[in-house]
Design an enzyme around this catalytic site. Structure first.
Site, PDB file in Angstrom:
ATOM      1  N   ASP A  57     -30.519 -37.753 -21.790  1.00 51.07           N
ATOM      2  CA  ASP A  57     -28.435 -37.278 -22.290  1.00 51.07           C
ATOM      3  C   ASP A  57     -28.421 -37.843 -23.925  1.00 51.07           C
ATOM      4  OD1 ASP A  57     -27.036 -34.935 -22.213  1.00 51.07           O
ATOM      5  OD2 ASP A  57     -26.433 -35.106 -20.435  1.00 51.07           O
ATOM      6  N   TYR A 156     -23.383 -19.730 -31.266  1.00 49.96           N
ATOM      7  CA  TYR A 156     -25.179 -20.918 -31.511  1.00 49.96           C
ATOM      8  C   TYR A 156     -24.632 -21.075 -32.755  1.00 49.96           C
ATOM      9  CZ  TYR A 156     -30.148 -21.570 -32.346  1.00 49.96           C
ATOM     10  OH  TYR A 156     -31.056 -22.345 -32.681  1.00 49.96           O
ATOM     11  N   LYS A 207     -45.092  -9.682 -21.447  1.00 47.32           N
ATOM     12  CA  LYS A 207     -44.954  -8.710 -21.133  1.00 47.32           C
ATOM     13  C   LYS A 207     -46.453  -7.688 -21.027  1.00 47.32           C
ATOM     14  CE  LYS A 207     -40.261  -8.018 -22.059  1.00 47.32           C
ATOM     15  NZ  LYS A 207     -39.412  -7.427 -22.718  1.00 47.32           N
ATOM     16  N   ARG A 290     -32.991  -9.344 -39.983  1.00 47.12           N
ATOM     17  CA  ARG A 290     -33.362 -10.910 -40.464  1.00 47.12           C
ATOM     18  C   ARG A 290     -34.955 -10.774 -41.412  1.00 47.12           C
ATOM     19  NH1 ARG A 290     -30.932 -14.586 -36.606  1.00 47.12           N
ATOM     20  NH2 ARG A 290     -28.725 -14.001 -37.514  1.00 47.12           N
TER      21      ARG A 290
HETATM   22  P1  NAD Z   1     -36.308 -26.134 -27.519  1.00 46.25           P
HETATM   23  O1  NAD Z   1     -34.996 -25.675 -26.110  1.00 46.25           O
HETATM   24  O2  NAD Z   1     -37.895 -25.949 -26.558  1.00 46.25           O
HETATM   25  O3  NAD Z   1     -36.651 -27.756 -27.224  1.00 46.25           O
HETATM   26  C1  NAD Z   1     -34.395 -28.527 -27.212  1.00 46.25           C
HETATM   27  C2  NAD Z   1     -34.799 -29.282 -26.023  1.00 46.25           C
HETATM   28  O4  NAD Z   1     -34.163 -30.678 -25.842  1.00 46.25           O
HETATM   29  C3  NAD Z   1     -35.674 -29.223 -25.154  1.00 46.25           C
HETATM   30  O5  NAD Z   1     -36.546 -29.958 -24.639  1.00 46.25           O
HETATM   31  C4  NAD Z   1     -33.566 -29.569 -24.034  1.00 46.25           C
HETATM   32  O6  NAD Z   1     -34.678 -30.239 -23.068  1.00 46.25           O
HETATM   33  C5  NAD Z   1     -33.529 -30.740 -25.696  1.00 46.25           C
HETATM   34  N1  NAD Z   1     -32.390 -31.166 -24.606  1.00 46.25           N
HETATM   35  C6  NAD Z   1     -31.488 -30.445 -24.801  1.00 46.25           C
HETATM   36  N2  NAD Z   1     -30.012 -30.408 -24.590  1.00 46.25           N
HETATM   37  C7  NAD Z   1     -30.632 -32.462 -24.763  1.00 46.25           C
HETATM   38  C8  NAD Z   1     -29.844 -33.549 -24.248  1.00 46.25           C
HETATM   39  N3  NAD Z   1     -28.489 -32.635 -24.161  1.00 46.25           N
HETATM   40  N4  NAD Z   1     -30.056 -34.720 -24.915  1.00 46.25           N
HETATM   41  C9  NAD Z   1     -31.443 -34.570 -24.665  1.00 46.25           C
HETATM   42  N5  NAD Z   1     -32.547 -33.222 -24.999  1.00 46.25           N
HETATM   43  C10 NAD Z   1     -32.440 -32.032 -24.670  1.00 46.25           C
HETATM   44  O7  NAD Z   1     -35.616 -25.312 -28.898  1.00 46.25           O
HETATM   45  P2  NAD Z   1     -37.128 -25.267 -29.987  1.00 46.25           P
HETATM   46  O8  NAD Z   1     -37.606 -24.048 -29.918  1.00 46.25           O
HETATM   47  O9  NAD Z   1     -38.299 -26.264 -29.621  1.00 46.25           O
HETATM   48  O10 NAD Z   1     -35.924 -25.591 -31.371  1.00 46.25           O
HETATM   49  C11 NAD Z   1     -35.454 -26.011 -31.506  1.00 46.25           C
HETATM   50  C12 NAD Z   1     -34.672 -26.908 -33.030  1.00 46.25           C
HETATM   51  O11 NAD Z   1     -34.845 -25.711 -33.469  1.00 46.25           O
HETATM   52  C13 NAD Z   1     -33.351 -26.609 -32.257  1.00 46.25           C
HETATM   53  O12 NAD Z   1     -31.986 -27.573 -32.239  1.00 46.25           O
HETATM   54  C14 NAD Z   1     -33.116 -24.991 -32.545  1.00 46.25           C
HETATM   55  O13 NAD Z   1     -31.949 -24.604 -32.214  1.00 46.25           O
HETATM   56  C15 NAD Z   1     -33.915 -25.314 -33.986  1.00 46.25           C
HETATM   57  N6  NAD Z   1     -34.091 -23.455 -33.768  1.00 46.25           N
HETATM   58  C16 NAD Z   1     -35.447 -23.595 -33.120  1.00 46.25           C
HETATM   59  C17 NAD Z   1     -35.893 -21.994 -33.295  1.00 46.25           C
HETATM   60  C18 NAD Z   1     -37.281 -21.241 -33.170  1.00 46.25           C
HETATM   61  O14 NAD Z   1     -37.207 -20.276 -33.755  1.00 46.25           O
HETATM   62  N7  NAD Z   1     -37.367 -21.646 -32.225  1.00 46.25           N
HETATM   63  C19 NAD Z   1     -35.155 -21.345 -35.009  1.00 46.25           C
HETATM   64  C20 NAD Z   1     -34.046 -21.538 -35.683  1.00 46.25           C
HETATM   65  C21 NAD Z   1     -33.613 -22.899 -34.740  1.00 46.25           C
END
Ligand code: NAD
Length: 334
Positions: A57, A156, A207, A290
């Site tokens: 974590d 967020y 879906k 957006r």
């Molecule tokens: P995701 O949820 O698949 O990956 C995030 C990972 O962080 C998860 O595997 C989760 O288990 C891990 N995590 C969360 N809390 C944790 C903790 N306390 N300790 C250790 N690990 C932890 O999301 P993603 O789609 O791969 O996105 C990655 C990043 O990109 C994120 O920061 C997200 O905000 C940003 N982002 C993603 C998108 C998108 O469309 N996917 C768009 C904008 C920004």
């Protein structure tokens, strides 16, 4: 765990068990890096290719210090408490989203600074742009310099804004070279496609794949809200290019091919070859319009994403329908 040799370039990927992190690890391995992944969990869709994977974590300082126990050439901080509209926009998860993600960023960045690591990539989000610039679905303004005065439509987005500033403050005050990108709706195979945290492209594929021919799929809102979606391979390409460039950002990493949500649904229906109707129902939505604005990334990096939406959606639809079949067959066999 594979031990690294002194000549190896090393990378740390925080959030390596997630969607984008999983793809990033693969790319870094293909480039010959020694990679350590960190996450609360392994990726549920593909086995990790990381040389070392620490489960733990990142809200815990002692754990963060233990995984950032050496200098890394490149650090990618993608870990966040996040999900699609059904997770971010209902208000029910606001305290967790703000507390968890901010704590992760505070811990990881400071541990990097203490190890004298310079290059840290941070993934912010288009969700930090002001709501008032995204009311017209045909003309949203997401130019990087439109961020202030700030007015994101979700907690967020506010956390992302805070953390962007945190990384850039470490550049100013501690001589770091952090890089900040604002991702716009990333999609592709090996991402969450059910359970409540999935985003629109994956939800739409699920879906459509599950609907009986001649039936209907439900789409949230009136379907006229607009978005752009970026295929994950191009997201990774932009991420690496930014981290290795002289430009600190923040900069958009997104697609400029804007579609309405109903157009996205129609595209997936066409890919499936099924005859399906669309039923627009009330649901959590986010902003009205957006789109990525790629002028700055083109200017600073001489590069911008170009792949047509339909290409990435085809690969993603095929992967999700395959996953649904696999689940179904497993259930039948047990
Ligand atoms: P995701 O949820 O698949 O990956 C995030 C990972 O962080 C998860 O595997 C989760 O288990 C891990 N995590 C969360 N809390 C944790 C903790 N306390 N300790 C250790 N690990 C932890 O999301 P993603 O789609 O791969 O996105 C990655 C990043 O990109 C994120 O920061 C997200 O905000 C940003 N982002 C993603 C998108 C998108 O469309 N996917 C768009 C904008 C920004």
């Amino acid at each position: 765990m594979t031990h690294f040799k002194m000549k190896d370039k090393t990378a740390l990927v925080c959030g390596a068990g997630g969607f984008i992190g999983g793809h990033l690890v693969k790319r870094l391995k293909a480039e010959g890096f020694w990679v350590r992944g960190v996450d609360l969990k392994f990726n549920e869709h593909a086995e990790t290719e990381a040389d070392d994977f620490a489960i733990g974590d990142l809200r815990e300082q002692s754990f963060v210090r233990a995984v950032i126990d050496r200098p890394f050439d490149e650090v990618y901080q993608l870990a966040a408490d996040m999900g699609g509209a059904g997770y971010i926009f209902t208000g029910e998860n606001d305290a967790d989203i703000m507390h968890n993600s901010a704590t992760i960023n505070l811990n990881v960045l400071d541990a990097c600074h203490k190890r004298n690591i310079k290059r840290v990539f941070y993934s912010s989000s288009a969700c930090m742009y002001p709501e008032h610039n995204q009311l017209d679905p045909d003309n949203p303004n997401c130019a990087e310099d439109s961020a202030y005065p700030a007015n994101p439509d979700s907690e967020y987005g506010w956390e992302k804004l805070f953390s962007e500033r945190l990384y850039l403050a470490y550049n100013r005050n501690h001589g770091m070279q952090c890089r900040v990108a604002r991702y716009h709706n990333i999609f592709g195979p090996e991402g969450t496609w059910d359970g409540g945290k999935e985003k629109a492209p994956a939800a739409m594929c699920r879906k459509v794949a599950m609907a009986p021919d001649g039936g209907q799929i439900e789409v949230w809102g009136d379907g006229k809200q607009t978005r752009s979606f970026l295929y994950v391979d191009e997201c990774i390409e932009g991420t690496l290019r930014l981290l290795r460039s002289d430009f600190e950002g923040p900069v958009n990493i997104g697609s400029e091919e804007m579609v309405t949500i109903n157009e996205l649904a129609e595209l997936v229906i066409a890919l499936s070859g099924k005859d399906l109707g669309i039923n627009n129902i009330p649901g959590p939505l986010g902003v009205r319009g957006r789109n990525s604005d790629n002028r700055l990334i083109r200017e600073k990096l001489g590069w911008a994403p170009e792949q047509p939406l339909a290409d990435g959606m085809k690969t993603t639809y095929n992967w999700i329908s395959g996953e649904i079949d696999r689940k179904h067959n497993l259930r039948k066999a047990s």
